[in-house]
Structure formats: structure tokens, C-alpha cells
Scaffold this active site. Structure first.
Site, PDB file in Angstrom:
ATOM      1  N   HIS A 122       1.039  -0.986   0.068  1.00 59.57           N
ATOM      2  CA  HIS A 122      -0.328   0.253  -0.053  1.00 59.57           C
ATOM      3  C   HIS A 122       1.075   1.644   0.056  1.00 59.57           C
ATOM      4  CE1 HIS A 122       0.581   0.730   4.478  1.00 59.57           C
ATOM      5  NE2 HIS A 122       0.917  -0.734   4.633  1.00 59.57           N
ATOM      6  N   HIS A 130       4.749   4.231  12.331  1.00 59.57           N
ATOM      7  CA  HIS A 130       4.131   5.374  12.895  1.00 59.57           C
ATOM      8  C   HIS A 130       4.102   6.027  13.667  1.00 59.57           C
ATOM      9  CE1 HIS A 130       0.128   2.130  11.892  1.00 59.57           C
ATOM     10  NE2 HIS A 130       0.772   2.499  10.530  1.00 59.57           N
ATOM     11  N   ASP A 162       6.490   1.723   5.935  1.00 55.22           N
ATOM     12  CA  ASP A 162       5.297   0.715   6.143  1.00 55.22           C
ATOM     13  C   ASP A 162       4.525   2.236   4.830  1.00 55.22           C
ATOM     14  OD1 ASP A 162       2.853  -0.206   6.482  1.00 55.22           O
ATOM     15  OD2 ASP A 162       3.128   0.482   8.226  1.00 55.22           O
ATOM     16  N   ASP A 218      -0.299   4.263   1.124  1.00 59.55           N
ATOM     17  CA  ASP A 218      -0.436   5.645   1.898  1.00 59.55           C
ATOM     18  C   ASP A 218       0.158   5.625   3.516  1.00 59.55           C
ATOM     19  OD1 ASP A 218      -2.273   2.952   3.117  1.00 59.55           O
ATOM     20  OD2 ASP A 218      -3.129   4.246   3.779  1.00 59.55           O
ATOM     21  N   GLU A 253      -5.138   1.578   3.417  1.00 56.87           N
ATOM     22  CA  GLU A 253      -4.452   0.201   3.977  1.00 56.87           C
ATOM     23  C   GLU A 253      -4.682   0.682   5.942  1.00 56.87           C
ATOM     24  OE1 GLU A 253      -2.169  -2.804   6.467  1.00 56.87           O
ATOM     25  OE2 GLU A 253      -2.173  -0.933   5.654  1.00 56.87           O
ATOM     26  N   GLU A 254      -4.026   1.978   5.692  1.00 57.07           N
ATOM     27  CA  GLU A 254      -3.919   2.233   6.824  1.00 57.07           C
ATOM     28  C   GLU A 254      -5.058   2.645   7.575  1.00 57.07           C
ATOM     29  OE1 GLU A 254      -0.997   2.178   8.935  1.00 57.07           O
ATOM     30  OE2 GLU A 254       0.768   1.909   7.607  1.00 57.07           O
TER      31      GLU A 254
END
EC number: 3.4.11.4
Length: 424
Positions: free
Chosen positions: A78, A384, A141, A80, A175-176
Site C-alpha cells: 500500500h 507510525h 510502512d 498510503d 490500508e492504514e
């Protein structure tokens, strides 16, 4: 490795933060910036059937270069980044030949990435790390995963002596915020199985994840002047507090690990008249997952009974919605797809770390849409947040795993592992 560094940096410097409050797909228009760049890059390296739909889902094909029949496999990541921390103006820092000591991310703000706190850093002594500047997340990520997939496809195109079947790749938005698979067209993708490149440290291989639900609980009250409130005021804040105290104290994220599930309160706001509590429910075991949801309903029923006469109606309203389920149920019948990834890692000198995901990926939702989809490491750590980093060598190893999976599938390893899967 410079090629990997350059590609990764070109991705993470584009802001693609998603937004859970948005009703559009993608949830933020800026995700299109990287999506459109990726489309052009996939065409440039020589992939075929490169498409992007009106919701920014990207798909492309690497045609088979063998004459015999081979299952079509896929690789997915992903683009995003998490809304949990700032994703704009990312300024990656390259740390060559890491010496095992503290890394100063931001001297002005005294932000330090230290192995005394993040002990995983010591695994990468002597390697090249990419970190943040301490003011944003990095975006490994899952832009590390995208980097690895694109680089692996480019390598296979440039090295046709490596035999492989048809490979499909896909990159998804949002996705997040849990929506990455919502508009994924599994039939169009056309793979028999796939792998998300969205794990953390080298060797991670995951085919189990949480069953997940979200709960929104509304507590009602009656506001009366506090000087004359006896027998009249009902403080919804205090009722919410009573509700929280009914939940198991040791079943929270900070008290659990491995296969242990939890209740996680992430939002609480209110007044005397109304309080809203939001929490998530997680458990790998389906029976325990249902039991957790039932406990929420049971506590609400208990409090409603307690206030039935005084309030005259339900004082607690609990709304529970399932979010995703454990992919294990869908992967076990085709467990040879896990064995192939495991074999690929071992053949290139990586020890597989097979463990449950304490969360979810696009793969768990895709597995329930008919595309079994285990998760493989992408190499990053501390996602994150400002302490996020990724070793370049880990990204290279992920590239090697992708290539080896393609090679083993073309060699017929899936047939050998399918027998092993049935025995297990």
C-alpha cells in the site's frame, strides 16, 4: 543498494497520509501524486497491462517466461501512510555503516534514536539505515514494500534467465485506515494467491491475524444544577467510567502479547448529558472474539437494568461492527503458499520468523475475498512515528525473497509443498 535507496527516498518524500474521516477513495487526493508516479515507473521498467482505476488501485503484469503451466501469483503493498503521525515533508537521513550507537535524528529538538530503548537497532550494526529527521514518520510502512516489489520486477525483467510464471502486482490506497482491500478487484487481479510485503523485521512470515471489531458506546445522562441534583442528576461520564471498570484490567494492548487478545479504549469524550466511548476488540481465537463482543453487550445490559426505573429507557447503547477476520481460516487449506515463502527465505539464508500479526493487513481482507494472502517482511521498524527506520540491506533481502518465490513457483515447488501442506 544505491538504486534501492534512491527509489525508496523518491517515494517517501511524497506525502500520502490517509484520512479516516474522509468518505472518498482514496481518502486524500495527495495519494494520487505517488499513485500516478508509480504507474509511469511501472511502464518504464517494462511491466505490461499497467492500470490504475478511478479509486487509485494500481495493477500490472510481468508475463511468464516459461512454456509450462505455472500458477499466477501476486505481490501487494500500500502507498498510503498512517494518520497517526505527520507524513508531510519527510526528510530521510541516510546512516551508512551504523556503529551501534545513538543516532541523532534532530539535534535542535534533542530527538535521538537509541539502541538502549530500541534494542532491535543492534541487529543492524554495520548496515545502512534510513531514518527520519525526528519530525515526521518515514513511510517504510509500506513504501519499503513498494520499493521491493518494483525492484524485484525490474530485476526479473533484466535477468530473463531466471524463470518465473505470470506475476501480478498491485498497490493500494488507504490500508492504514482499514480500507485498502475494500475496492480491490480480486477477479481482475487474477492471481491464485498473493503476498503482501508489509511486515517488519527480516524473516517475518505471517498468516494469522486478529479477528477485529470496533465498538461505539453511547452513554446518556440527565443534567441538573449540581446544588439540587440529589436523586435527579445522572452523569453519563461516571456511567462510562463504571463501564470501563467492568472490562478486564489485564486485557489491554500494554498488558498482552502473542496470541493474547484485548480491549483497547482509544477515544472518550462527553458531558453530563452524553458521553461517547470508542474501543476496538481484538482476538486471534474466533470463540474468544465472540465472547469479547458478548461481554460488551452484557455490561451494557447490566447498566441498563440498573437505571431502567430511573431513566425509563436504555441509558447505554452499544454499537459493535466487525472489521476483519483471521486469515488463518482461508490460508490453512492452501498452506503450501506459506511453505513456498518459508522455503524461499531458507534458500537465501534467512531464518523465517513465523508468528501471528497483532493487527491486520490488506491480506486478511483479501483472503476473505478469495485471494489467500500471507504477509512477508518489508524490513522497517517503529512504524507510525518519528523513530521509524529501515535497513537498506533488509529491503534488498525482501527483493531477493520475492525473486526466489517466483523462481520456486516456476520450478514446481508449489506442488511439492502442497503435499506437505496436506500432511500438516
Amino acid at each position: 543498494m544505491q538504486h534501492i535507496i534512491d527509489r525508496f527516498v523518491s517515494y517517501v518524500t511524497i506525502d500520502t497520509e490517509s484520512d479516516p474521516s474522509s468518505n472518498t477513495t482514496p481518502s486524500t487526493s495527495k495519494q494520487w501524486d505517488l499513485a500516478n508516479k508509480l504507474v509511469e515507473e511501472l511502464k518504464t521498467i517494462g511491466l505490461q497491462d499497467v492500470t490504475i482505476d478511478d479509486k487509485a488501485y494500481i495493477m500490472a503484469t510481468l508475463p511468464s517466461n516459461v512454456n509450462h503451466e505455472v500458477p499466477t501469483i501476486g505481490f501487494i503493498s500500500h502507498f498510503d501512510t498512517s494518520p497517526d503521525f505527520k507524513g508531510a515533508n519527510v526528510k530521510p537521513q541516510i546512516v551508512p555503516d551504523y556503529d551501534g550507537k545513538d543516532i541523532i535524528l534532530n539535534a535542535e529538538q534533542n530527538i535521538i534514536l537509541s539502541p538502549s530503548y530500541f534494542k532491535d537497532l543492534l541487529q543492524y550494526k554495520g548496515q545502512t539505515l534510513i531514518t527520519t529527521d525526528g519530525t515526521t514518520l518515514l513511510g517504510a510502512d509500506d513504501k519499503a514494500g513498494i520499493t521491493e516489489i518494483v525492484t524485484a520486477m525490474e530485476f526479473l525483467i533484466n535477468n530473463p534467465e531466471i524463470k518465473h510464471g505470470k506475476i501480478r502486482i498491485a498497490f493500494t490506497p488507504d490500508e492504514e485506515i482499514g480500507r485498502g482491500a475494500h475496492h480491490f478487484d480480486v477477479e481482475k487481479f487474477g492471481a491464485e494467491w498473493a503476498y503482501t510485503m508489509d511486515g517488519s523485521q527480516v524473516g517475518e512470515l505471517e498468516y494469522e491475524n486478529f479477528n477485529a471489531a470496533g465498538a461505539k458506546i453511547i452513554f446518556k445522562g440527565k443534567s441538573v444544577h449540581p446544588g439540587y441534583a440529589k436523586g435527579k442528576m445522572i452523569n453519563s461520564l461516571l456511567i462510562a467510567n463504571d463501564f470501563i471498570n467492568e472490562l478486564p484490567k489485564d486485557e489491554t494492548p500494554q498488558e498482552t502479547k502473542g496470541y493474547q487478545g484485548f480491549f483497547h479504549i482509544h477515544h472518550l469524550s462527553g458531558s453530563i448529558e452524553e458521553t461517547i466511548l470508542e474501543l476496538i476488540i481484538r482476538d486471534h481465537n474466533k470463540f474468544k472474539f465472540e465472547k469479547r463482543k458478548n461481554l460488551i453487550a452484557k455490561i451494557a445490559k447490566k447498566i441498563n437494568k440498573q437505571f431502567a426505573k430511573q431513566f425509563g429507557e436504555d441509558i447505554v447503547v452499544a454499537e459493535i461492527k466487525d472489521q476483519y477476520y483471521n486469515m488463518k481460516e482461508k490460508v490453512l487449506p492452501v498452506k503450501h503458499i506459506v511453505f513456498i515463502a518459508e522455503k524461499a527465505m531458507r534458500e537465501i539464508g534467512i531464518k523465517p520468523i513465523i508468528k501471528p500479526i497483532r493487527g491486520g493487513t490488506d491480506g486478511c481482507q483479501l483472503s476473505y475475498k478469495g485471494l489467500p494472502c500471507p504477509n512477508i517482511f518489508a524490513g522497517g521498524h517503529n512504524f507510525h512515528g518519528k523513530y521509524e527506520y529501515v535497513p537498506v540491506e533488509s529491503m534488498q533481502k525482501a527483493v531477493n525473497v520475492i525473486v526466489k518465490i517466483a523462481e520456486l513457483t516456476a520450478d514446481g515447488a508449489y506442488q511439492q509443498t502442497e503435499t506437505k501442506s496436506k500432511k500438516s
